[in-house]
Design a protein around this motif. Structure first.
Motif, PDB file in Angstrom:
ATOM      1  N   SER A 307       0.820  -1.217   0.000  1.00  0.00           N
ATOM      2  CA  SER A 307       0.000   0.000   0.000  1.00  0.00           C
ATOM      3  C   SER A 307       0.854   1.267   0.000  1.00  0.00           C
ATOM      4  CB  SER A 307      -0.945   0.004   1.204  1.00  0.00           C
ATOM      5  OG  SER A 307      -0.242  -0.030   2.420  1.00  0.00           O
ATOM      6  N   THR A 308       2.009   1.239   0.655  1.00  0.00           N
ATOM      7  CA  THR A 308       2.878   2.420   0.630  1.00  0.00           C
ATOM      8  C   THR A 308       3.632   2.523  -0.694  1.00  0.00           C
ATOM      9  OG1 THR A 308       4.592   1.143   1.805  1.00  0.00           O
ATOM     10  CG2 THR A 308       3.174   2.586   3.125  1.00  0.00           C
ATOM     11  N   HIS A 309       4.028   1.378  -1.245  1.00  0.00           N
ATOM     12  CA  HIS A 309       4.719   1.387  -2.535  1.00  0.00           C
ATOM     13  C   HIS A 309       3.809   1.934  -3.641  1.00  0.00           C
ATOM     14  CE1 HIS A 309       7.733   0.194  -5.471  1.00  0.00           C
ATOM     15  NE2 HIS A 309       6.764  -0.324  -6.203  1.00  0.00           N
ATOM     16  N   GLY A 310       2.522   1.621  -3.549  1.00  0.00           N
ATOM     17  CA  GLY A 310       1.588   2.069  -4.582  1.00  0.00           C
ATOM     18  C   GLY A 310       0.952   3.417  -4.312  1.00  0.00           C
ATOM     19  N   PHE A 311       1.365   4.087  -3.233  1.00  0.00           N
ATOM     20  CA  PHE A 311       0.766   5.373  -2.878  1.00  0.00           C
ATOM     21  C   PHE A 311       1.233   6.457  -3.851  1.00  0.00           C
ATOM     22  CE2 PHE A 311       0.579   9.369  -0.480  1.00  0.00           C
ATOM     23  CZ  PHE A 311      -0.714   9.314   0.027  1.00  0.00           C
ATOM     24  N   ALA A 312       0.277   7.190  -4.389  1.00  0.00           N
ATOM     25  CA  ALA A 312       0.601   8.262  -5.334  1.00  0.00           C
ATOM     26  C   ALA A 312       0.845   9.557  -4.561  1.00  0.00           C
ATOM     27  CB  ALA A 312      -0.541   8.456  -6.336  1.00  0.00           C
ATOM     28  N   MET A 313       2.114   9.948  -4.420  1.00  0.00           N
ATOM     29  CA  MET A 313       2.458  11.157  -3.679  1.00  0.00           C
ATOM     30  C   MET A 313       2.017  12.378  -4.475  1.00  0.00           C
ATOM     31  SD  MET A 313       6.132  12.232  -1.966  1.00  0.00           S
ATOM     32  CE  MET A 313       6.964  12.544  -3.522  1.00  0.00           C
ATOM     33  N   ARG A 314       1.146  13.178  -3.877  1.00  0.00           N
ATOM     34  CA  ARG A 314       0.596  14.339  -4.573  1.00  0.00           C
ATOM     35  C   ARG A 314       1.473  15.574  -4.406  1.00  0.00           C
ATOM     36  NH1 ARG A 314      -5.609  14.817  -2.858  1.00  0.00           N
ATOM     37  NH2 ARG A 314      -4.585  15.443  -0.911  1.00  0.00           N
ATOM     38  N   ALA A 315       2.114  15.704  -3.257  1.00  0.00           N
ATOM     39  CA  ALA A 315       2.954  16.869  -2.989  1.00  0.00           C
ATOM     40  C   ALA A 315       3.822  16.561  -1.784  1.00  0.00           C
ATOM     41  CB  ALA A 315       2.092  18.107  -2.729  1.00  0.00           C
ATOM     42  N   ALA A 316       4.790  17.401  -1.526  1.00  0.00           N
ATOM     43  CA  ALA A 316       5.645  17.233  -0.360  1.00  0.00           C
ATOM     44  C   ALA A 316       5.093  18.024   0.816  1.00  0.00           C
ATOM     45  CB  ALA A 316       7.061  17.696  -0.674  1.00  0.00           C
ATOM     46  N   GLY A 317       5.324  17.504   2.030  1.00  0.00           N
ATOM     47  CA  GLY A 317       4.943  18.234   3.235  1.00  0.00           C
ATOM     48  C   GLY A 317       3.456  18.241   3.535  1.00  0.00           C
ATOM     49  N   LEU A 318       2.738  17.172   3.142  1.00  0.00           N
ATOM     50  CA  LEU A 318       1.296  17.120   3.416  1.00  0.00           C
ATOM     51  C   LEU A 318       1.029  17.092   4.916  1.00  0.00           C
ATOM     52  CD1 LEU A 318       0.107  14.394   0.859  1.00  0.00           C
ATOM     53  CD2 LEU A 318      -0.108  16.876   0.632  1.00  0.00           C
ATOM     54  N   ASP A 319       0.047  17.867   5.365  1.00  0.00           N
ATOM     55  CA  ASP A 319      -0.367  17.766   6.758  1.00  0.00           C
ATOM     56  C   ASP A 319      -1.319  16.593   6.907  1.00  0.00           C
ATOM     57  OD1 ASP A 319      -2.815  18.614   5.738  1.00  0.00           O
ATOM     58  OD2 ASP A 319      -2.634  20.650   6.520  1.00  0.00           O
ATOM     59  N   ILE A 320      -1.783  16.337   8.133  1.00  0.00           N
ATOM     60  CA  ILE A 320      -2.616  15.162   8.375  1.00  0.00           C
ATOM     61  C   ILE A 320      -3.904  15.204   7.569  1.00  0.00           C
ATOM     62  CG2 ILE A 320      -4.003  13.972  10.129  1.00  0.00           C
ATOM     63  CD1 ILE A 320      -1.839  14.623  12.162  1.00  0.00           C
ATOM     64  N   ALA A 321      -4.550  16.361   7.533  1.00  0.00           N
ATOM     65  CA  ALA A 321      -5.833  16.478   6.823  1.00  0.00           C
ATOM     66  C   ALA A 321      -5.679  16.128   5.348  1.00  0.00           C
ATOM     67  CB  ALA A 321      -6.396  17.888   6.987  1.00  0.00           C
TER      68      ALA A 321
END
Length: 422
Positions: A307-321
């Motif tokens: 699940s982490t390998h397939g996670f699509a990172m949208r941006a850096a520094g995302l907060d919890i929300a």
């Protein structure tokens, strides 16, 4: 249905020990995670990446377990355990004061040195905190007391990690030094726990002492399997938790707040598992659920890797929300919770068996042998994880390796006797 003995938290024979253990685990993690946050979200130290520093710091912390566990176990069998605890907690104050200096000047080498000394502190304290329990608790209180110790430990880990994330490093150092003083005061209230059996003399030859206590522990198959399971749990757990910061920052694009969320899910879930197993076993010291718990850990680790390998990172520094709003984030969090809950179910019976299946006169030395095995296995797993990262693997790949290996551990522990013979 039996439940953990929360009444023990009001008794002198348990409450001061619980406080001392809680604050010690808290301070270990203030130091370690303030260092990791400094490396991953603050200044970098030379050519060391956050990923490599995470694995190196884990190795530095557990190295004293391999070097000095023999002396710690012998000391706990030779000296009144309450007195030994006071000596250890007094030394912790000095270590935290030096760490405060390291935070103030931003020196990673000083902090790594203090991390080694806190590992030494835990090496000496480890055999005492478990071997003292059968002297202070009744037979039907062992599962509940062990569960409370483990639950408290992981909640303390959470507290230390949270403090490291929300305070400036030097402020975290001040708090840790103050709490070390509180821990020492609490240790003064621990009831006496004199040596049992014939007087045992400490052998200061580390190599001979290590060989002797390993030989003592290896006589009983139940003890050997318990040590094997505990060692794998701490090796896998140490690597997993140390990789939270680089996993979040480099793979998931999260901020320090997301690391804190991971720590919250991990610690609370493992505490719930630690307390739940006593309810399921009705206070009986038994390995009935150990293989199943190991299998569940393995499956959930493999799932977390995917699940982490397939996670699509949208941006850096995302907060919890923003992180929890991203597709796949809840899958990751539920997988982490499953690993942790199963871990709590797994570790508490093994420690209770180890404490009760061992003759009282050599209990601390057997627990020290467990610590040596823990450190050796952890060093090996840290080396494998470090090599994987150095050769180009990412953190999800390391997590997947842990999952496959944990399934193998579950198969080995299928042959473990379901009931303690005591």
């Amino acid at each position: 249905m039996a439940s953990p003995e929360f009444r023990l938290l009001t008794k002198r024979r348990f409450a001061p020990l619980f406080v001392v253990q809680f604050l010690g685990a808290f301070n270990d993690n203030v130091l370690k995670f303030a260092l990791l946050f400094l490396a991953n979200f603050g200044v970098r130290h030379g050519a060391l990446s956050g990923e490599l520093l995470a694995t190196i710091s884990t190795g530095i912390f557990i190295l004293p377990y391999f070097l000095f566990s023999a002396i710690g176990g012998q000391a706990a069998d030779a000296i009144d355990k309450a007195v030994l605890i006071r000596w250890v907690k007094g030394a912790e104050i000095t270590v935290m004061a030096v760490a405060l200096l390291g935070f103030a000047v931003g020196s990673i080498p000083i902090l790594l040195g203090c991390l080694f000394l806190m590992g030494l502190h835990s090496t000496i304290f480890g055999p005492v905190k478990y071997s003292i329990l059968p002297q202070q608790l009744g037979p039907h209180e062992m599962m509940g007391g062990t569960g409370l110790i483990e639950a408290g430990t992981f909640l303390a880990i959470l507290g230390g990690q949270l403090l490291a994330g929300v305070l400036a490093p030097w402020e975290a150092g001040v708090a840790a030094t103050a709490l070390a003083c509180v821990g020492f005061v609490a240790s003064l209230a621990i009831a006496p726990a004199p040596p049992t059996g014939t007087q045992y003399r400490i052998d200061w030859n580390v190599f001979k002492g290590t060989a002797d206590i390993v030989r003592t522990a290896s006589r009983d198959r139940t003890i050997v399997l318990s040590i094997f399971g505990i060692s794998w749990f701490f090796a896998a757990g140490a690597v997993l938790v140390s990789e939270f910061a680089p996993l979040v920052s480099a793979t998931l694009g999260g901020s320090k707040a997301v690391v804190t969320l991971f720590l919250l899910v991990f610690s609370v879930s493992i505490a719930i598992g630690s307390l739940s197993v006593n309810r399921l076993l009705r206070g009986e010291v038994s390995a009935r659920y150990v293989p199943l718990s190991a299998a569940l850990m393995g499956v959930c680790l493999i799932d977390l890797s995917a699940s982490t390998h397939g996670f699509a990172m949208r941006a850096a520094g995302l907060d919890i929300a923003h992180f929890v709003a991203a597709a796949g984030s809840w899958h990751i969090l539920f997988g982490l919770a499953g690993i942790s809950f199963a871990g709590g179910m797994f570790i508490v019976p093994l420690y209770a068996i180890l404490s009760t299946a061992t003759p009282a006169a050599e209990r601390s030395r057997v627990i020290a042998a467990n610590n040596i095995a823990n450190s050796l296995v952890t060093v090996l797993v840290v080396l494998v994880a470090t090599a994987m990262i150095a050769l180009g693997s990412d953190v999800p790949g390391v997590i997947g390796m842990l999952g496959v290996a944990t399934l193998g551990v579950a198969l080995v522990l299928r042959g473990m006797p379901r009931r303690d013979r005591a």
